[in-house]
Design a protein around this motif. Structure first.
Motif, PDB file in Angstrom:
ATOM      1  N   VAL A  93      54.385  76.724   7.368  1.00  0.00           N
ATOM      2  CA  VAL A  93      53.408  77.011   6.318  1.00  0.00           C
ATOM      3  C   VAL A  93      52.306  77.871   6.927  1.00  0.00           C
ATOM      4  N   PRO A  94      52.338  79.200   6.693  1.00  0.00           N
ATOM      5  CA  PRO A  94      51.297  80.063   7.254  1.00  0.00           C
ATOM      6  C   PRO A  94      49.925  79.706   6.694  1.00  0.00           C
ATOM      7  N   THR A  95      48.917  79.746   7.567  1.00  0.00           N
ATOM      8  CA  THR A  95      47.536  79.456   7.172  1.00  0.00           C
ATOM      9  C   THR A  95      46.674  80.665   7.484  1.00  0.00           C
ATOM     10  N   GLU A  96      46.046  81.221   6.454  1.00  0.00           N
ATOM     11  CA  GLU A  96      45.218  82.409   6.652  1.00  0.00           C
ATOM     12  C   GLU A  96      44.023  82.074   7.550  1.00  0.00           C
ATOM     13  N   GLY A  97      43.877  82.850   8.606  1.00  0.00           N
ATOM     14  CA  GLY A  97      42.751  82.657   9.503  1.00  0.00           C
ATOM     15  C   GLY A  97      42.845  81.430  10.373  1.00  0.00           C
ATOM     16  N   GLY A  98      44.014  80.801  10.428  1.00  0.00           N
ATOM     17  CA  GLY A  98      44.164  79.585  11.227  1.00  0.00           C
ATOM     18  C   GLY A  98      45.572  79.444  11.763  1.00  0.00           C
ATOM     19  N   LYS A  99      45.827  78.329  12.396  1.00  0.00           N
ATOM     20  CA  LYS A  99      47.126  78.061  12.986  1.00  0.00           C
ATOM     21  C   LYS A  99      48.110  77.593  11.922  1.00  0.00           C
ATOM     22  N   ASP A 100      49.344  78.107  12.004  1.00  0.00           N
ATOM     23  CA  ASP A 100      50.369  77.700  11.050  1.00  0.00           C
ATOM     24  C   ASP A 100      50.607  76.200  11.130  1.00  0.00           C
ATOM     25  N   VAL A 101      50.920  75.605   9.975  1.00  0.00           N
ATOM     26  CA  VAL A 101      51.304  74.202   9.929  1.00  0.00           C
ATOM     27  C   VAL A 101      52.829  74.132   9.951  1.00  0.00           C
ATOM     28  N   ASN A 102      53.374  73.327  10.861  1.00  0.00           N
ATOM     29  CA  ASN A 102      54.820  73.150  10.961  1.00  0.00           C
ATOM     30  C   ASN A 102      55.207  71.754  10.478  1.00  0.00           C
ATOM     31  N   GLU A 103      56.320  71.694   9.791  1.00  0.00           N
ATOM     32  CA  GLU A 103      56.844  70.402   9.347  1.00  0.00           C
ATOM     33  C   GLU A 103      58.288  70.264   9.793  1.00  0.00           C
ATOM     34  N   GLU A 104      58.626  69.094  10.304  1.00  0.00           N
ATOM     35  CA  GLU A 104      59.998  68.778  10.679  1.00  0.00           C
ATOM     36  C   GLU A 104      60.481  67.658   9.751  1.00  0.00           C
ATOM     37  N   ARG A 105      61.724  67.791   9.293  1.00  0.00           N
ATOM     38  CA  ARG A 105      62.287  66.787   8.394  1.00  0.00           C
ATOM     39  C   ARG A 105      63.694  66.392   8.830  1.00  0.00           C
TER      40      ARG A 105
END
Length: 232
Positions: A93-105
């Motif tokens: 999940v790209p985050t503008e101006g910040g670090k991407d959020v990653n999810e594992e399922r």
């Protein structure tokens, strides 16, 4: 008249204070998106089967990547109508101006054909997910149930099928990264399934995604959805 003004002067301050102290009304936000799903599926050997998919989702008025999803699974075909899978997914999940959020399922899935009512085919997909995100420590549990129906537009031909489905999501626990137990979202789709050479198909149509957010807010995504299933 003097009594009326006296009563109003006593009531109005209390009413204003009540309005100011009341919680803000729940809001609904909307977005236009484009989702592309490329899925390969088939037999590894005998009854051992697999699927692998890549899904870029373009949001914010179809202007930027909102999510990128990579998912795969191995399954066992118990009968022509029943298959069980164990799979894994990685979501960015790209985050503008910040670090991407990653999810594992990790997920377990049951797919089966329920029958052939009204000249079409009714099927179900049940998926239980275990979710971890990079912005928290908890594991979230989520249950998903999809009911899908397709019917040939021309009798005796599978060249083009009318296609509808609905998929409900329910979170089974709270997490420190924002999941709240209860209704999570509902996806509703209407479109067409188009036969391609071999057993491959192309699905195109409109998908409505209704998401239950925090504080009673709701998000509605209007999605142009294109899915290519490459079967071999």
């Amino acid at each position: 008249m003097r009594r009326l003004f006296s009563s109003l002067s006593a009531i109005l301050p209390s009413a204003c204070l009540a309005l100011l102290s009341a919680p803000a009304m729940a809001a609904t936000s909307e977005d236009e998106q484009f989702w592309l799903n490329l899925t390969a599926m088939g037999s590894v050997k005998d009854e051992l089967v697999y699927f692998a998919e890549v899904q870029p989702r373009i949001g914010d008025g179809v202007s930027r990547v909102d999510q990128a999803l990579f998912r795969g699974a191995l399954g066992w075909k118990f009968s022509p109508s029943l298959t069980l899978y164990q799979g894994f997914a990685h979501i960015v999940v790209p985050t503008e101006g910040g670090k991407d959020v990653n999810e594992e399922r990790s997920f377990q899935q049951v797919s089966w054909t329920l029958g052939k009512p009204w000249g079409g085919e009714l099927s179900s997909r049940t998926r239980l997910e275990q979710r971890w995100r990079s912005d928290g420590d908890d594991m979230g549990w989520r249950l998903r149930e999809m009911i899908r129906y397709e019917k040939p537009l021309k009798a005796g031909s599978d060249a083009v099928n009318a296609l509808v489905y609905a998929e409900g999501f329910a979170a089974l626990n709270d997490t420190d990264w924002g999941a709240r137990s209860g209704f999570d979202q509902l996806r509703s789709f209407a479109g067409a399934e188009i036969g391609l050479p071999g057993a491959s198909t192309l699905e195109v149509g409109y998908l409505n995604q209704l998401i239950n957010q925090r504080a009673g807010n709701t998000r509605v995504n209007h999605v142009a959805s294109v899915t290519l299933f490459f079967r071999h």
